[in-house]
Structure formats: structure tokens, C-alpha cells
Write a protein that holds these residues in place. Structure first.
Motif, PDB file in Angstrom:
ATOM      1  N   ALA A  45       0.844  -1.199   0.000  1.00  0.00           N
ATOM      2  CA  ALA A  45       0.000   0.000   0.000  1.00  0.00           C
ATOM      3  C   ALA A  45       0.883   1.254   0.000  1.00  0.00           C
ATOM      4  CB  ALA A  45      -0.922  -0.009   1.219  1.00  0.00           C
ATOM      5  N   LEU A  46       1.949   1.202   0.793  1.00  0.00           N
ATOM      6  CA  LEU A  46       2.876   2.338   0.867  1.00  0.00           C
ATOM      7  C   LEU A  46       3.544   2.571  -0.497  1.00  0.00           C
ATOM      8  CD1 LEU A  46       4.416   4.379   2.749  1.00  0.00           C
ATOM      9  CD2 LEU A  46       6.100   2.567   3.115  1.00  0.00           C
ATOM     10  N   ALA A  47       3.995   1.473  -1.101  1.00  0.00           N
ATOM     11  CA  ALA A  47       4.687   1.581  -2.394  1.00  0.00           C
ATOM     12  C   ALA A  47       3.733   2.075  -3.487  1.00  0.00           C
ATOM     13  CB  ALA A  47       5.281   0.227  -2.776  1.00  0.00           C
ATOM     14  N   ALA A  48       2.478   1.662  -3.386  1.00  0.00           N
ATOM     15  CA  ALA A  48       1.498   2.104  -4.388  1.00  0.00           C
ATOM     16  C   ALA A  48       1.211   3.602  -4.238  1.00  0.00           C
ATOM     17  CB  ALA A  48       0.208   1.304  -4.239  1.00  0.00           C
ATOM     18  N   GLU A  49       1.329   4.077  -2.999  1.00  0.00           N
ATOM     19  CA  GLU A  49       0.979   5.479  -2.738  1.00  0.00           C
ATOM     20  C   GLU A  49       2.155   6.440  -2.981  1.00  0.00           C
ATOM     21  OE1 GLU A  49      -0.245   6.172   1.356  1.00  0.00           O
ATOM     22  OE2 GLU A  49       0.206   8.302   1.081  1.00  0.00           O
ATOM     23  N   VAL A  50       3.357   5.979  -2.649  1.00  0.00           N
ATOM     24  CA  VAL A  50       4.502   6.905  -2.664  1.00  0.00           C
ATOM     25  C   VAL A  50       5.472   6.551  -3.798  1.00  0.00           C
ATOM     26  CG1 VAL A  50       6.382   7.885  -1.276  1.00  0.00           C
ATOM     27  CG2 VAL A  50       4.298   7.084  -0.141  1.00  0.00           C
ATOM     28  N   PRO A  51       5.609   7.442  -4.774  1.00  0.00           N
ATOM     29  CA  PRO A  51       6.567   7.181  -5.846  1.00  0.00           C
ATOM     30  C   PRO A  51       7.980   7.083  -5.283  1.00  0.00           C
ATOM     31  CG  PRO A  51       5.188   9.119  -6.330  1.00  0.00           C
ATOM     32  CD  PRO A  51       4.913   8.738  -4.910  1.00  0.00           C
ATOM     33  N   GLY A  52       8.745   6.142  -5.815  1.00  0.00           N
ATOM     34  CA  GLY A  52      10.130   6.003  -5.354  1.00  0.00           C
ATOM     35  C   GLY A  52      10.283   4.986  -4.237  1.00  0.00           C
ATOM     36  N   VAL A  53       9.149   4.426  -3.769  1.00  0.00           N
ATOM     37  CA  VAL A  53       9.235   3.412  -2.705  1.00  0.00           C
ATOM     38  C   VAL A  53       8.971   2.030  -3.293  1.00  0.00           C
ATOM     39  CG1 VAL A  53       8.189   2.515  -0.582  1.00  0.00           C
ATOM     40  CG2 VAL A  53       8.560   4.978  -0.842  1.00  0.00           C
TER      41      VAL A  53
END
Ligand code: 8X3
Length: 250
Positions: A45-53
Motif C-alpha cells: 500500500a505504501l509503495a502504491a501510494e509513494v513514488p520512489g518506494v
């Protein structure tokens, strides 16, 4: 200052709290962030929300899991050893050995496993930065904190030792020691999920620190020029003058 756009930062324990906030913050600074933890759904969920993660599953208590992560990274310029936690608040006389073992395994040995596995890449970076998340419990002890304080003291000893051993290598070793930080999970974990006891910890404290406050400090430390090593940052809320001296509004 080193160009962050090509730099990779690995953050352990990135599924919540300080780790998640740090992953977000370093991504905002332009780092390619590898967010590592056990709870893959949260990381995704974090990776989907934050570019570069990028999300990677990691259990710091499992050597094979740590080795697999290290092998999957083409580089690692910043390592944030954040995975950890407190389990229990019993006096030593009633301490549960299982809790102490878990605290050692996650906080101390977990940091050791990840550090050992990533150290060659930090050296190869030419400007590696290792950040160790300890605690104010790393320098003082308090009632009920025996196991956690012992583990955090050990992490500080490991950090100081590393800085000595790496002197001459292109790796900075930074310790960040937070005091009272209110996160969703730290107190809950300590009290075995008892939300009432967890809430009491922060009762009346006007402004405990947040995970973002600590992420901000970590971002500051890792974005200094390569020759600047910030040995240790001790960070408390204004209302906490010392471990036992907390101003509460009643
Ligand atoms: C957390 C701070 O005071 O709960 O590392 O030990 S304390």
C-alpha cells in the motif's frame, strides 16, 4: 552534497511508525527507497501510494530473509536500522524470558544481521550512511524497562563499535535516540495489545513527538555532506526533560 536521485535507502520496519515515516520522507528527498518489513500488505500500500518506494518482505530475525534482501539490492547507500520494539513492562523479578529473547532478537541481533549483510554495499557506495534507531532507553534505565533498556544499550554499544571499526572507510554511522514518540503501535506492542494501558502512557502529555518528527531528524542526518558524521541525536518532546520528568496537563 551527494545527489540523492541515484541513492538507494533501505529502511527496516517500514510498515508503520518511524520506519514508514522515514520511508516516505526519504522518498520525498529523492532517494530510491526500499521499504522492508514482515507485513507485505502494508508495504505494498505504501509503495502504491509513494513514488520512489519499493516494497520488500523482510524478517530481521531470519538470516535467510536478510541474505535474500541483501542479494536483491544492486546498491545500498543509506541503511536505516529501524526494526525493533518493546515487549512487556514487568520488573526484572517477573520478567518473561521469552519477551527478553524477542527484544534481543529483533532489536540487537536483527540490526546485526542486516548491518553485516549490507555493510559491503555501504562501503561500495563511497558515501554510505548507517542510521541506528536506538532510544533514550539506550542511556538510562527505568522500572519495568529492563529488557528493552538492555537491548537498546546493546544497540548503542554496537553503533559505537561500528563507528570505531569503520574509521577510514567511506561510511558514516549515526545514532538517533528518540524519547517519547507517539506512534500507532509502539505502546500497543509493549502492552500486548492493551489499548487502555497504551493510551495512559501519553495521557496529559501536550505534544509527544510523532514519527514524522523523527523522520525529519533522520533525513537531516543523512543529507549532510559526506564528511559530516552526526554521531548521535537525542530527541525528546519539550514536555519530557528526562526519562522520568514528563510534564502532564491534568
Ligand atoms: C522509546 C522510549 O521511554 O518508552 O524508545 O523507552 S521509552
Amino acid at each position: 552534497m551527494t545527489d540523492p536521485t541515484v541513492r538507494t535507502a533501505l529502511v527496516t520496519g517500514a510498515s508503520s511508525g518511524i520506519g514508514e515515516a522515514t520511508a516516505r520522507r526519504l522518498a520525498a528527498e529523492g532517494y530510491r527507497v526500499v521499504a522492508a518489513a514482515r507485513r507485505r500488505d502494508r508495504l505494498d500500500a505504501l509503495a502504491a501510494e509513494v513514488p520512489g518506494v519499493r516494497a520488500v518482505t523482510l524478517d530481521v530475525t531470519d538470516q535467510a530473509s536478510v541474505d535474500a534482501l541483501a542479494a536483491s539490492l544492486d546498491r545500498c547507500d543509506v541503511l536505516v536500522n529501524n526494526a525493533g520494539g518493546a515487549f512487556g513492562l514487568e520488573p526484572v523479578a517477573e520478567a518473561r524470558v521469552d519477551d527478553w529473547q524477542r527484544m534481543y532478537d529483533v532489536n540487537v541481533l536483527g540490526a546485526l544481521r542486516v548491518t553485516r549483510a549490507l555493510l559491503p554495499k555501504l562501503v561500495a557506495s563511497g558515501d554510505g550512511v548507517l542510521v541506528m534507531l536506538t532510544s533514550t532507553a539506550a542511556f538510562v534505565s527505568y522500572e519495568g524497562g529492563g529488557g528493552y533498556c538492555a537491548a537498546k544499550h546493546a544497540q548503542t554499544a554496537m553503533t559505537e563499535t561500528l563507528r570505531l571499526e569503520l574509521c577510514g572507510e567511506p561510511v558514516r554511522v549515526v545514532e538517533v535516540a528518540p524519547g517519547m514518540v507517539k506512534t500507532d503501535e509502539f505502546a500497543l506492542t509493549r502492552f500486548g495489545g492493551d489499548a487502555e494501558r497504551a493510551a495512559k502512557l501519553y495521557e496529559g502529555v501536550p505534544d509527544p513527538l510523532t514519527a514524522d518528527d523523527i523522520a525529519d531528524v533522520i533525513a537531516f542526518a543523512v543529507t549532510r555532506p559526506a564528511h559530516v558524521n552526526i554521531d548521535r541525536l537525542v530527541v525528546r518532546p519539550r514536555a519530557q526533560a528526562a526519562q522520568h520528568k514528563v510534564h502532564r496537563v491534568t
